[in-house]
Write a protein that holds these residues in place. Sequence first.
Motif, PDB file in Angstrom:
ATOM      1  N   SER A 139      48.731  49.983  27.467  1.00 54.65           N
ATOM      2  CA  SER A 139      48.902  49.731  28.954  1.00 54.65           C
ATOM      3  C   SER A 139      49.473  51.021  29.654  1.00 54.65           C
ATOM      4  O   SER A 139      48.927  51.318  30.846  1.00 54.65           O
ATOM      5  CB  SER A 139      50.000  48.435  29.386  1.00 54.65           C
ATOM      6  OG  SER A 139      51.159  48.653  28.612  1.00 54.65           O
ATOM      7  N   GLU A 142      46.886  53.655  29.479  1.00 53.60           N
ATOM      8  CA  GLU A 142      45.749  53.367  30.550  1.00 53.60           C
ATOM      9  C   GLU A 142      46.233  53.877  31.922  1.00 53.60           C
ATOM     10  O   GLU A 142      45.421  54.121  32.822  1.00 53.60           O
ATOM     11  CB  GLU A 142      45.255  51.838  30.199  1.00 53.60           C
ATOM     12  CG  GLU A 142      44.040  51.853  30.856  1.00 53.60           C
ATOM     13  CD  GLU A 142      43.295  50.395  30.482  1.00 53.60           C
ATOM     14  OE1 GLU A 142      43.713  49.891  29.716  1.00 53.60           O
ATOM     15  OE2 GLU A 142      42.360  50.104  31.202  1.00 53.60           O
ATOM     16  N   ASP A 145      46.347  57.741  32.124  1.00 52.87           N
ATOM     17  CA  ASP A 145      44.778  58.124  32.143  1.00 52.87           C
ATOM     18  C   ASP A 145      44.677  59.258  32.836  1.00 52.87           C
ATOM     19  O   ASP A 145      43.825  59.460  33.978  1.00 52.87           O
ATOM     20  CB  ASP A 145      44.005  56.808  32.861  1.00 52.87           C
ATOM     21  CG  ASP A 145      42.717  56.940  32.269  1.00 52.87           C
ATOM     22  OD1 ASP A 145      42.198  57.752  31.329  1.00 52.87           O
ATOM     23  OD2 ASP A 145      41.817  56.235  32.716  1.00 52.87           O
ATOM     24  N   TYR A 150      40.201  56.196  30.227  1.00 51.71           N
ATOM     25  CA  TYR A 150      40.231  54.651  29.870  1.00 51.71           C
ATOM     26  C   TYR A 150      39.289  54.022  31.227  1.00 51.71           C
ATOM     27  O   TYR A 150      38.633  53.192  30.922  1.00 51.71           O
ATOM     28  CB  TYR A 150      41.488  54.145  30.240  1.00 51.71           C
ATOM     29  CG  TYR A 150      42.245  54.454  28.820  1.00 51.71           C
ATOM     30  CD1 TYR A 150      42.336  53.529  27.756  1.00 51.71           C
ATOM     31  CD2 TYR A 150      42.993  55.945  28.734  1.00 51.71           C
ATOM     32  CE1 TYR A 150      43.121  53.627  26.658  1.00 51.71           C
ATOM     33  CE2 TYR A 150      43.876  56.067  27.577  1.00 51.71           C
ATOM     34  CZ  TYR A 150      43.782  54.970  26.690  1.00 51.71           C
ATOM     35  OH  TYR A 150      44.422  55.132  25.528  1.00 51.71           O
ATOM     36  N   GLN A 151      39.349  54.761  32.314  1.00 50.31           N
ATOM     37  CA  GLN A 151      38.532  54.136  33.689  1.00 50.31           C
ATOM     38  C   GLN A 151      37.056  54.088  33.105  1.00 50.31           C
ATOM     39  O   GLN A 151      36.309  53.092  33.464  1.00 50.31           O
ATOM     40  CB  GLN A 151      38.959  55.036  34.836  1.00 50.31           C
ATOM     41  CG  GLN A 151      38.752  54.121  36.157  1.00 50.31           C
ATOM     42  CD  GLN A 151      38.854  55.312  37.289  1.00 50.31           C
ATOM     43  OE1 GLN A 151      38.074  56.150  37.575  1.00 50.31           O
ATOM     44  NE2 GLN A 151      40.150  55.374  37.734  1.00 50.31           N
ATOM     45  N   ARG A 154      36.320  51.571  30.449  1.00 54.72           N
ATOM     46  CA  ARG A 154      36.071  50.015  30.907  1.00 54.72           C
ATOM     47  C   ARG A 154      35.018  49.964  31.912  1.00 54.72           C
ATOM     48  O   ARG A 154      34.704  48.879  31.724  1.00 54.72           O
ATOM     49  CB  ARG A 154      37.418  49.910  31.835  1.00 54.72           C
ATOM     50  CG  ARG A 154      39.042  49.925  31.452  1.00 54.72           C
ATOM     51  CD  ARG A 154      39.212  48.733  30.684  1.00 54.72           C
ATOM     52  NE  ARG A 154      40.237  48.436  30.097  1.00 54.72           N
ATOM     53  CZ  ARG A 154      40.846  47.826  28.979  1.00 54.72           C
ATOM     54  NH1 ARG A 154      39.776  46.939  28.528  1.00 54.72           N
ATOM     55  NH2 ARG A 154      41.935  47.705  28.446  1.00 54.72           N
ATOM     56  N   ILE A 164      39.666  50.968  23.407  1.00 57.63           N
ATOM     57  CA  ILE A 164      38.922  49.851  23.928  1.00 57.63           C
ATOM     58  C   ILE A 164      37.689  49.497  23.222  1.00 57.63           C
ATOM     59  O   ILE A 164      37.746  48.411  22.805  1.00 57.63           O
ATOM     60  CB  ILE A 164      38.237  50.715  25.455  1.00 57.63           C
ATOM     61  CG1 ILE A 164      39.556  51.370  26.124  1.00 57.63           C
ATOM     62  CG2 ILE A 164      37.557  49.745  26.200  1.00 57.63           C
ATOM     63  CD1 ILE A 164      40.448  50.505  26.722  1.00 57.63           C
TER      64      ILE A 164
END
Length: 206
Positions: A139, A142, A145, A150-151, A154, A164
């Motif tokens: 967490s 992320e 980041d 990570y974005q 996702r 992920i």
Amino acid sequence: MKNNMQKNIFWHEHLISREKREKYNKHRSIVIWFTGLSGAGKSSIANHLEKKLFIHGMHTYLLDGDNIRSGLCSDLSFSKTDRKENIRRIGEVAKIMLDAGIITLVSVISPYQNQRTMIYNMLGGVKNVLEVFVDTPISVCEKRDPKKLYQQARSGNIYDFTGIQEEYEIPSNPDIILNGTDALEINSKKIINILYKNHIISFCEN
Ligand SMILES: Nc1ncnc2c1ncn2[C@@H]1O[C@H](COP(=O)(O)OP(=O)(O)O)[C@@H](O)[C@H]1O
Ligand SMILES: [Mg+2]
């Protein structure tokens, strides 16, 4: 097994040994291998620590996963086979650096236990390697980041991102676990003091 390309290769002993280099450098060589999620703080801690060692006159080098991927490993993808090859090449370079008498810091995700074990054994185990697990909750990673990876993972733009879609296997027996949310100064000091205790370097920090 030796293949045709290897069978006529013979090891040439060098006149200048690792021991001679270590004596000349006035410190021992070692590989400090940082593993952890992307964004855990591996590169930041390694950089901070290298600067401290360098200022004290140690001979150091930092092999950073991202940088290595732009050169030596620029031909490799993030498939399982290529990730393994990426780690193997970094391990082989680190092995050369070890022989060169250098304190080598490696910051690379290295997500799989069997590959970390392979490297540990390749480098000659506990006397030559310090495995550092930079333990930072995903967490936090992320949220940090910095590269927006990570974005992208996702949103499906990256489909093989560690943490992920791909697993990060928690190290089963690291030499040290660092809390990646602690200050860089605290984490660097911890490693300096281990290096001192293990007679790699001759200074410590309070
Ligand atoms: N202890 C820390 N506290 C706060 N932010 C940190 C800390 N360590 C690293 N960061 C920040 O987190 C981000 C990821 O760090 P980085 O060292 O690049 O991680 P990694 O090499 O593991 O991917 C960077 O923006 C960095 O500035
Ligand atoms: Mg990094």
